[in-house]
Design an enzyme around this catalytic site. Structure first.
Site, PDB file in Angstrom:
ATOM      1  N   GLN A 136       0.763  -1.287  -0.123  1.00 28.69           N
ATOM      2  CA  GLN A 136      -0.042  -0.020  -0.051  1.00 28.69           C
ATOM      3  C   GLN A 136       0.799   1.442   0.070  1.00 28.69           C
ATOM      4  O   GLN A 136       1.536   1.422   0.739  1.00 28.69           O
ATOM      5  CB  GLN A 136      -0.867  -0.031   1.245  1.00 28.69           C
ATOM      6  CG  GLN A 136      -1.660   0.999   1.397  1.00 28.69           C
ATOM      7  CD  GLN A 136      -2.713   1.112   2.686  1.00 28.69           C
ATOM      8  OE1 GLN A 136      -2.309   0.485   3.950  1.00 28.69           O
ATOM      9  NE2 GLN A 136      -3.748   1.511   2.676  1.00 28.69           N
ATOM     10  N   GLY A 137       0.818   2.003  -0.936  1.00 29.08           N
ATOM     11  CA  GLY A 137       1.437   3.338  -1.019  1.00 29.08           C
ATOM     12  C   GLY A 137       0.469   4.569  -0.858  1.00 29.08           C
ATOM     13  O   GLY A 137      -0.001   5.290  -1.586  1.00 29.08           O
ATOM     14  N   TYR A 138       0.276   4.974   0.523  1.00 28.85           N
ATOM     15  CA  TYR A 138      -0.370   5.640   1.131  1.00 28.85           C
ATOM     16  C   TYR A 138       0.202   6.880   1.983  1.00 28.85           C
ATOM     17  O   TYR A 138       0.451   7.853   1.340  1.00 28.85           O
ATOM     18  CB  TYR A 138      -1.548   5.394   2.063  1.00 28.85           C
ATOM     19  CG  TYR A 138      -2.903   4.839   1.399  1.00 28.85           C
ATOM     20  CD1 TYR A 138      -2.772   4.127   0.050  1.00 28.85           C
ATOM     21  CD2 TYR A 138      -4.209   4.946   2.045  1.00 28.85           C
ATOM     22  CE1 TYR A 138      -3.899   3.843  -0.578  1.00 28.85           C
ATOM     23  CE2 TYR A 138      -5.305   4.589   1.302  1.00 28.85           C
ATOM     24  CZ  TYR A 138      -5.307   3.895   0.167  1.00 28.85           C
ATOM     25  OH  TYR A 138      -6.181   3.588  -0.451  1.00 28.85           O
ATOM     26  N   SER A 139       0.929   6.600   2.969  1.00 22.12           N
ATOM     27  CA  SER A 139       1.437   7.396   3.870  1.00 22.12           C
ATOM     28  C   SER A 139       2.707   8.070   3.508  1.00 22.12           C
ATOM     29  O   SER A 139       3.202   7.399   2.637  1.00 22.12           O
ATOM     30  CB  SER A 139       1.696   7.010   5.432  1.00 22.12           C
ATOM     31  OG  SER A 139       0.473   6.618   6.060  1.00 22.12           O
ATOM     32  N   SER A 171       4.068  -1.524   4.147  1.00 25.42           N
ATOM     33  CA  SER A 171       4.198  -2.672   4.955  1.00 25.42           C
ATOM     34  C   SER A 171       4.264  -3.733   3.814  1.00 25.42           C
ATOM     35  O   SER A 171       3.515  -3.804   2.867  1.00 25.42           O
ATOM     36  CB  SER A 171       2.764  -3.081   5.350  1.00 25.42           C
ATOM     37  OG  SER A 171       2.371  -2.022   6.436  1.00 25.42           O
ATOM     38  N   GLU A 253      -9.709  -2.037   5.006  1.00 25.48           N
ATOM     39  CA  GLU A 253      -8.494  -2.350   5.884  1.00 25.48           C
ATOM     40  C   GLU A 253      -8.893  -2.220   7.335  1.00 25.48           C
ATOM     41  O   GLU A 253      -8.343  -3.016   8.125  1.00 25.48           O
ATOM     42  CB  GLU A 253      -7.469  -1.298   5.430  1.00 25.48           C
ATOM     43  CG  GLU A 253      -6.107  -1.193   6.646  1.00 25.48           C
ATOM     44  CD  GLU A 253      -4.867  -0.115   6.091  1.00 25.48           C
ATOM     45  OE1 GLU A 253      -3.893  -0.423   6.497  1.00 25.48           O
ATOM     46  OE2 GLU A 253      -5.321   0.653   5.565  1.00 25.48           O
ATOM     47  N   SER A 384      -4.872   6.448  12.720  1.00 25.65           N
ATOM     48  CA  SER A 384      -4.701   6.555  13.987  1.00 25.65           C
ATOM     49  C   SER A 384      -5.934   6.567  14.665  1.00 25.65           C
ATOM     50  O   SER A 384      -7.010   6.934  14.235  1.00 25.65           O
ATOM     51  CB  SER A 384      -3.976   7.543  14.273  1.00 25.65           C
ATOM     52  OG  SER A 384      -4.416   8.912  14.063  1.00 25.65           O
ATOM     53  N   GLU A 386      -6.994   8.801  16.785  1.00 23.12           N
ATOM     54  CA  GLU A 386      -7.524   9.991  16.700  1.00 23.12           C
ATOM     55  C   GLU A 386      -8.235  10.372  15.614  1.00 23.12           C
ATOM     56  O   GLU A 386      -9.200  10.898  15.582  1.00 23.12           O
ATOM     57  CB  GLU A 386      -6.102  10.984  17.199  1.00 23.12           C
ATOM     58  CG  GLU A 386      -5.556  11.074  18.367  1.00 23.12           C
ATOM     59  CD  GLU A 386      -4.549   9.679  18.580  1.00 23.12           C
ATOM     60  OE1 GLU A 386      -4.152   9.619  19.917  1.00 23.12           O
ATOM     61  OE2 GLU A 386      -4.346   9.088  17.571  1.00 23.12           O
TER      62      GLU A 386
END
Length: 403
Positions: A136-139, A171, A253, A384, A386
């Site tokens: 996964q290429g997100y953050s 990951s 996810e 997260s 939050e």
């Protein structure tokens, strides 16, 4: 009394149960009873034994690793009711699903909803057979919780994009074959300038650097893209639709990270049995430490309440056609309970629960310490706690920001 319409349906399920039971008896190697899916291990793809390879091949060919996915794309084509029966029969003999990973839990369901026919026929079958690993290429370094701030840019080059930028916390990036990636195609819009691309990890210009974790494992990576060519055919949806598609994938996810996608179970020994072994019992056969006994009982009640809630949410989601914002509740509660259980396991075992290496510790104890440390990340990745609380407040409780 069952209605006339219900009786034939139940008869059909009974017939399917016998079919599933016979097939599992013929194909599941008894030596694998109770083992986990080697394809989705956080430590990376391990070597498969002959039994594991045969079991994965059998489930992949049958399509039962993804039982409700359409048969035309390599799935099982089963109804929800049939899939439940299959899960019950697998649990009865201690069988486990050898088909897993991000392709199953996140990308596959999203592509089935948003992908073109050509993309589904290309990518879904190898996922269903467990032949490919996705990451996964997100953050990004400056786009974690504020994911829409991502800056990895894809420049339109006619028949392809040229991608430059960086992703982090990728990951399994060092083992993956392909990456589903959010990139920016328009700098004048925030969410509206994001596009969803599929990138081959062996493309020139892709560099992956594992990040060492406190748990002693390195499943997360930094990923760098330098002038990486991505064909236009690898774009899912339209330009600017990436934020919508990406949020849908995150719902899948979060549901899986909560425990909802893993048959609602926590692996490992019973807390009560372990406590009786390490702490001892009183004259009534109870855990000798009354405070510990009460905390274990509270955890078990909380976990069972969570399971019932998760199963109800899944049933409601199926009724409306898929996952929803409620996945944020499951993710928040499920990951917190997972961390709580890991803490109890360490406490119960005392010094034996703090082993890192050397003699005097079992493999299970050494694994438990690393799992406890690795589990600290579960309330961060996938959004997260939050961020989940914000989603719950705004999307479920209707608490809009005041200007």
């Amino acid at each position: 009394m069952a209605s006339v319409a219900e009786a034939p349906a139940q008869d059909g399920l009974d017939i399917f149960r016998e079919t599933a039971r016979d097939w599992l008896a013929a194909n599941f190697p008894p030596a694998l009873k109770g083992k986990d899916n080697a394809m989705s291990a956080v430590e990376g793809p391990g070597h498969l034994s002959p039994d594991e390879a045969a079991w994965k091949r059998a489930m992949g060919d049958k399509g039962w690793g993804v039982p409700t996915w359409p048969a035309e794309y390599g799935g099982g084509g089963l109804s929800r009711a049939q899939a439940k029966v299959l899960a019950e029969e697998m649990a009865r003999i201690g069988a486990w699903n050898p088909i897993g990973g991000m392709g199953v839990m996140m990308f596959g369901p999203t592509l089935l909803e948003y992908g073109s026919e050509e993309q589904k026929r290309e990518h879904i079958p190898p996922i269903a057979r467990g032949e490919i690993r996705w990451c996964q290429g997100y953050s990004e370094p400056n786009a974690g919780s504020d994911l829409a701030n991502l800056q990895c840019f894809a420049q339109d080059q006619g028949d392809h994009y040229l991608v430059n930028g960086q992703k982090t916390w990728t990951s399994g990036g060092q083992w993956a074959d392909k990456c589903f990636c959010l990139v920016r195609t328009d700098r004048t819009q925030k969410q509206g300038g994001i596009t969803f691309l599929l990138i081959d990890m062996d493309s020139p210009g892709v560099e992956v650097k594992p990040i060492a974790m406190i748990s002693g494992m390195s499943p997360f990576c930094e990923t760098f893209f330098t002038d990486v060519r991505v064909p236009k055919g690898n774009r899912v949806g339209e330009e600017g639709q990436g934020w919508t598609i990406g949020k849908r994938l995150l719902q899948h996810e979060r549901t899986n990270l909560s425990g909802g996608g893993s048959a609602f179970r926590l692996s490992g020994p019973s807390l009560a049995d372990l406590a009786k072994t390490f702490v001892g019992t009183d004259e009534r056969g109870r855990i000798a430490d009354g405070d510990l006994r009460a905390r274990i009982a509270k955890f078990e009640m909380d976990w069972r309440a969570f399971l019932l809630t998760a199963m109800r949410v899944q049933a409601e989601s199926r009724a409306v056609g898929g996952v929803s914002e409620v996945s944020s509740i499951l993710k928040t509660v499920g990951t917190r309970l997972g961390q709580e259980r890991a803490e109890l396991l360490i406490e119960i075992q005392g010094h034996a629960g703090l082993g890192w290496a050397g003699e005097g510790f079992t493999d299970a104890q050494l694994h438990g310490v690393r799992a406890w440390l690795f589990g600290k990340a579960t309330t961060i990745y996938g959004g997260s706690t939050e961020i989940q609380n914000n989603v719950i407040a705004k999307r479920i409780l209707g608490m809009l920001d005041h200007q």
